[in-house]
Design a protein around this motif. Structure first.
Motif, PDB file in Angstrom:
ATOM      1  N   GLN A  59       0.763  -1.137   0.044  1.00  9.45           N
ATOM      2  CA  GLN A  59      -0.059   0.193  -0.040  1.00  9.45           C
ATOM      3  C   GLN A  59       0.864   1.371   0.197  1.00  9.45           C
ATOM      4  N   SER A  60       2.145   1.137   0.344  1.00  4.58           N
ATOM      5  CA  SER A  60       3.059   2.305   0.280  1.00  4.58           C
ATOM      6  C   SER A  60       4.034   2.500  -0.641  1.00  4.58           C
ATOM      7  N   THR A  61       3.780   1.774  -1.758  1.00  2.00           N
ATOM      8  CA  THR A  61       4.657   1.314  -2.782  1.00  2.00           C
ATOM      9  C   THR A  61       3.908   2.219  -4.125  1.00  2.00           C
ATOM     10  N   SER A  62       4.916   2.836  -4.857  1.00  2.00           N
ATOM     11  CA  SER A  62       4.502   3.631  -6.145  1.00  2.00           C
ATOM     12  C   SER A  62       5.489   3.681  -7.067  1.00  2.00           C
ATOM     13  N   GLY A  73      14.329   3.122 -12.000  1.00  2.00           N
ATOM     14  CA  GLY A  73      14.683   3.912 -10.924  1.00  2.00           C
ATOM     15  C   GLY A  73      13.653   4.562 -10.204  1.00  2.00           C
ATOM     16  N   GLY A  74      12.578   4.677 -10.407  1.00  2.00           N
ATOM     17  CA  GLY A  74      11.508   5.440  -9.992  1.00  2.00           C
ATOM     18  C   GLY A  74      10.504   4.717  -8.900  1.00  2.00           C
ATOM     19  N   VAL A  75      10.560   3.603  -8.388  1.00  2.00           N
ATOM     20  CA  VAL A  75       9.802   3.210  -7.388  1.00  2.00           C
ATOM     21  C   VAL A  75      10.288   3.617  -5.959  1.00  2.00           C
ATOM     22  N   SER A  76       9.024   3.774  -5.266  1.00  2.00           N
ATOM     23  CA  SER A  76       9.464   4.131  -3.549  1.00  2.00           C
ATOM     24  C   SER A  76       8.591   2.981  -2.974  1.00  2.00           C
ATOM     25  N   SER A  77       9.142   2.601  -1.893  1.00  3.06           N
ATOM     26  CA  SER A  77       8.506   1.486  -0.993  1.00  3.06           C
ATOM     27  C   SER A  77       9.113   1.689   0.546  1.00  3.06           C
TER      28      SER A  77
END
Length: 525
Positions: free
Chosen positions: A237-240, A278-282
């Motif tokens: 749920q916190s990944t984009s 390189g653009g994933v955040s988690s």
């Protein structure tokens, strides 16, 4: 900055073992070699209580790394036997506010995004939307490289294995100048090519092109596809894959850089242009769901992201990424978005690192035969901290002790990779330089098909170079004759970088932008 770095001592491991056990501990049933193919047998059995003992050292190891390096924050998690057995935050997510890191703190993954992206593609391979061998032009008909024959044959797999022939990090400096994804991918056709499918050159925008082809086949954009087929099904749920989502998270880690020995929150790194690469955040809590799926060969509990046959090509060797330098050394190999290695214990490991010079460093390591994986995320410019921790953990799992001085090895490896860019870096200015012409002799617009226009103007300080959609301004200081010096800035220009700008017969050559022979601009009429 190139991810996936590592320095490992070479050990000769026999793959033919008549008796013994692989992946066995004192409290687990042994798997005899008779039940395994010869190339599945590890050279060293796991110590008793291997994972539990390694996990028991993590507080100490992470804490000492935080103390010795002074980095602001880190989060670490371990999965084993289908469960999260460790998840903890250390330090602060923002040095200005002092807010603490916890297992739900969201970090930028940088190039760990490539491995995540590969599992999105595996899902689409399993859904018969594409295959790893699908030609990119089937779904991106306008995409091209310099060689039409390569363009026609180029597959999603080629781009995820970094074997397209594109130069190392092709397109990255266009991103620094503010160009968007579509423009950068279009200009890859101007890059010179190395031999196709036999050359490994790490490229963020090559992999991004492969992902864009998959998204086009699916009829959606990449960030949405990733959410639909991976993040939401796994409950991440916190990944984009969107930078705006990262910035909007209340509990997100701010990037820090080392300024004269202090870690300072100074820069913002928006990697949307290369989102698949390189653009994933988690958070580490979310990443444990993904790692559990990897250890399950595509399945986490009741949720299947990809069938094993679709995922296996990504997590097995497809290209030699680091040739062996000696007859008794192991070569490094790469799958599709994953480093695939053989450890000193004779065990296959999957891994990747991520690095933003503007303030992020990440790493994960998976040991399938031990059914264990670790991830470490930090909010500091890369100096080898997450790689050190995952390597120490892997040693403890496989040998019951830390066998290498990973702290020194990674510190030295990262220091050598952070050398300033540009031909004038570290060079003393000429003591008796030839004079420049009048400044008006240099002003005007100089054109490049690859970089776009470079404008040379004057202000109170002298000549100024302005380039790119972001209108990057670089003051030029006289160096010698018609050569001036400037200091490039950005993700790909370490501190201390100094480049020449040389005016010659109606052209301008910028050394920092000439890495692939594309740095000469022609003066407009």
């Amino acid at each position: 900055m190139v991810p996936g770095r590592g320095v490992i001592a070479a050990v000769v491991v026999s793959m033919t073992i008549a008796v013994g056990c692989a992946g066995a501990t004192d409290d687990e049933p042994a798997t005899t070699t008779a039940e395994l193919a010869p190339n599945q047998v590890a050279g060293v059995a796991l110590p008793a209580d291997a994972v539990d003992n390694a996990v028991g050292r993590l507080d100490e190891l992470a804490g000492s790394l935080m103390d010795s390096t002074g980095i602001p924050g880190m989060a670490v998690a371990v999965v084993h036997d289908g469960k999260t057995v460790y998840a903890k935050g250390f330090g602060v997510r923002d040095g200005r506010s002092g807010e603490q890191v916890d297992p739900d703190t969201v970090f930028q993954l940088a190039s760990v995004s490539k491995s995540v992206a590969a599992t999105v593609v595996a899902n689409q391979v399993g859904a018969d939307t594409v295959d790893w061998t699908t030609p990119v032009v089937d779904h991106l008909p306008t995409f091209a490289l310099a060689d039409p024959a390569v363009t026609a044959q180029l597959t999603v797999a080629d781009l995820f294995a970094h074997r397209s022939g594109l130069p190392d990090h092709a397109g990255d400096r266009l991103e620094d100048l503010g160009y968007d994804r579509a423009t950068i991918l279009d200009r890859l056709r101007l890059e010179p090519l190395d031999p196709f499918r036999i050359t490994y050159q790490y490229t963020n925008f090559g992999l991004t092109a492969g992902a864009e082809a998959v998204a086009a086949a699916a009829g959606t954009e990449w960030a949405q596809l990733s959410a639909d087929v991976l993040y939401e099904p796994l409950g991440m749920q916190s990944t984009s894959s969107r930078f705006a989502d990262f910035e909007a998270r209340p509990n997100h880690a701010v990037g820090h850089v080392d300024i004269d020995g202090d870690w300072v929150a100074r820069y913002t790194r928006d990697p949307d242009a290369q989102s698949p690469a390189g653009g994933v955040s988690s958070s580490v809590n979310d990443m444990t769901r993904w790692l559990t799926m990897l250890l399950g060969t595509g399945t986490n509990g009741a949720t299947t992201i990809a069938p094993p046959e679709a995922l296996l090509p990504a997590i097995t060797p497809q290209v030699i990424s680091s040739p062996a330098a000696a007859v008794d050394a192991r070569a490094g190999t790469y799958g599709y978005g994953f480093n695939v290695s053989t450890s000193p214990a004779g065990r296959t490991t999957l891994s990747h690192s991520g690095a933003f010079a503007l303030g992020a460093a990440t790493s994960f390591q998976v040991i399938p035969s031990a059914d264990v994986a670790i991830v470490a995320l930090t909010n500091a410019a890369p100096i080898g901290v997450p790689e050190t921790l995952t390597a120490e953990f892997a040693d403890l799992v496989q040998f019951g002790e830390i066998r290498e001085d990973w702290r020194t090895l990674y510190r030295d490896a990262f220091a050598s990779m952070d050398e300033p860019e540009g031909d004038l870096s570290g060079e003393p200015a000429p003591t008796d330089p030839a004079p420049a012409q009048g400044l008006s002799a240099y002003t005007g617009t100089y054109d490049s098909d690859y970089w776009g226009p470079a404008m040379i103007t004057t202000d109170d300080t002298g000549l100024v170079l302005t380039i790119g959609p972001a209108q990057r301004r670089y003051p030029l200081r006289h160096w010698d004759g018609d050569t001036f010096a400037f200091e490039p800035i950005g993700e790909n220009a370490p501190p201390g970088s100094v480049s020449s700008a040389t005016f010659t017969d109606g052209s301008l050559t910028l050394d920092y932008f000439d890495e692939d022979g594309l740095g000469t601009f022609t003066r407009g009429g």
